[in-house]
Motif scaffolding. Structure first.
Motif, mmCIF file in Angstrom:
data_model
loop_
_atom_site.group_PDB
_atom_site.id
_atom_site.type_symbol
_atom_site.label_atom_id
_atom_site.label_comp_id
_atom_site.label_asym_id
_atom_site.label_seq_id
_atom_site.Cartn_x
_atom_site.Cartn_y
_atom_site.Cartn_z
ATOM 1 N N SER A 177 -15.648 2.936 -10.086
ATOM 2 C CA SER A 177 -15.398 3.309 -8.690
ATOM 3 C C SER A 177 -15.497 2.085 -7.778
ATOM 4 C CB SER A 177 -16.406 4.371 -8.242
ATOM 5 O OG SER A 177 -16.242 5.568 -8.982
ATOM 6 N N ALA A 178 -16.494 1.245 -8.018
ATOM 7 C CA ALA A 178 -16.647 0.026 -7.226
ATOM 8 C C ALA A 178 -15.469 -0.917 -7.449
ATOM 9 C CB ALA A 178 -17.963 -0.673 -7.591
ATOM 10 N N LEU A 179 -15.005 -1.014 -8.683
ATOM 11 C CA LEU A 179 -13.866 -1.864 -9.021
ATOM 12 C C LEU A 179 -12.617 -1.394 -8.279
ATOM 13 C CD1 LEU A 179 -12.512 -4.015 -10.885
ATOM 14 C CD2 LEU A 179 -12.219 -2.196 -12.560
ATOM 15 N N MET A 180 -12.331 -0.079 -8.344
ATOM 16 C CA MET A 180 -11.150 0.453 -7.680
ATOM 17 C C MET A 180 -11.251 0.300 -6.163
ATOM 18 S SD MET A 180 -9.064 1.329 -10.013
ATOM 19 C CE MET A 180 -7.870 2.168 -8.959
ATOM 20 N N GLY A 181 -12.458 0.474 -5.629
ATOM 21 C CA GLY A 181 -12.642 0.306 -4.194
ATOM 22 C C GLY A 181 -12.379 -1.118 -3.738
ATOM 23 N N ALA A 182 -12.857 -2.090 -4.512
ATOM 24 C CA ALA A 182 -12.639 -3.498 -4.167
ATOM 25 C C ALA A 182 -11.156 -3.852 -4.251
ATOM 26 C CB ALA A 182 -13.460 -4.386 -5.096
ATOM 27 N N LEU A 183 -10.476 -3.324 -5.265
ATOM 28 C CA LEU A 183 -9.038 -3.570 -5.398
ATOM 29 C C LEU A 183 -8.277 -2.958 -4.228
ATOM 30 C CD1 LEU A 183 -8.563 -2.932 -9.224
ATOM 31 C CD2 LEU A 183 -8.164 -5.104 -8.037
ATOM 32 N N ALA A 184 -8.628 -1.719 -3.874
ATOM 33 C CA ALA A 184 -7.960 -1.042 -2.762
ATOM 34 C C ALA A 184 -8.150 -1.816 -1.458
ATOM 35 C CB ALA A 184 -8.489 0.382 -2.627
ATOM 36 N N GLY A 185 -9.378 -2.259 -1.201
ATOM 37 C CA GLY A 185 -9.647 -3.008 0.020
ATOM 38 C C GLY A 185 -8.857 -4.295 0.094
ATOM 39 N N ALA A 186 -8.798 -5.025 -1.026
ATOM 40 C CA ALA A 186 -8.056 -6.284 -1.047
ATOM 41 C C ALA A 186 -6.558 -6.046 -0.883
ATOM 42 C CB ALA A 186 -8.336 -7.021 -2.356
#
Length: 217
Positions: free
Chosen positions: A170-179
């Motif tokens: 979830s943290a990985l997908m969130g960081a990708l989405a934000g970037a």
């Protein structure tokens, strides 16, 4: 109304960017990509499976007659009909149920990894890569998104077995989405495996259609 052919073409363009392979070449009712991956030299993506069912039969015949290892990928809301057509064309569907999914990236959850984990973001042209390491330096999770216009296509999302069930995906997908949002993307697209479908659904990703993959027996 979402045009499935347009959606899968958008996904395919981003996927090619993420994999750093040339964009596909239009063929009858689809697009052909030279991916040169182990066991898959060429992949043909059907674009009009629901609007023009006969196009699946033509593409299946093309794949069956190919002299290189070729896969056929069909995105559809009528998977049973498509599977019958694929089998009639001499191809064998893989036992690997997948979904095409999308999300509004602006509202995507962005949980931070909990210590002792830390995420690092790297940008190389249109491709954003996020890597999460344990405090010991061990790789815990990684993934990438390719930004293609207003779309961002997720690819190679992976959490290492020893670090699963700790919220890292979830943290990985969130960081990708934000970037990706910072680089102008508005819509996230991905093809989810059976293992990933629950995760993506919990983060707000919507199932758009089934994805069937087939090749010669």
């Amino acid at each position: 109304m979402i045009m499935m052919g347009d959606l899968i073409r958008r996904w395919q363009r981003g996927w090619c960017l993420a994999r750093r392979i040339p964009d596909g070449i239009p063929v009858d009712g689809g697009v052909e990509v030279r991916c040169d991956q182990p066991g898959r030299q060429v992949e043909v993506f059907a674009l009009r499976a629901d609007e023009e069912p006969d196009s699946v039969a033509r593409l299946a015949a093309r794949v069956a007659a190919s002299d290189v290892t070729t896969w056929l990928t069909v995105t559809t809301t009528r998977p049973r009909d498509v599977e019958a057509t694929i089998r009639a064309g001499g191809l064998e569907p893989l036992d690997r149920p997948e979904w095409l999914m999308s999300v509004d990236l602006a509202g995507h959850p962005r949980p931070a990894p909990v210590g002792p984990y830390q995420a690092t973001v790297d940008v190389d042209g249109p491709v954003v890569t996020v890597v999460i390491h344990h405090g010991s330096g061990e790789l815990a999770a990684r993934g990438q998104m390719a930004v293609s216009g207003a779309d961002a296509v997720a690819d190679k999302i992976e959490t290492m077995p020893a670090h699963r069930r700790r919220g890292l995906a979830s943290a990985l997908m969130g960081a990708l989405a934000g970037a990706a949002v910072e680089r102008g993307a508005r819509t996230g697209l991905l093809i989810a495996s059976a293992d990933g479908q629950h995760l993506y659904s919990s983060l707000g990703w919507r199932r758009e259609a089934d994805v069937l993959i087939a090749r010669r027996p």
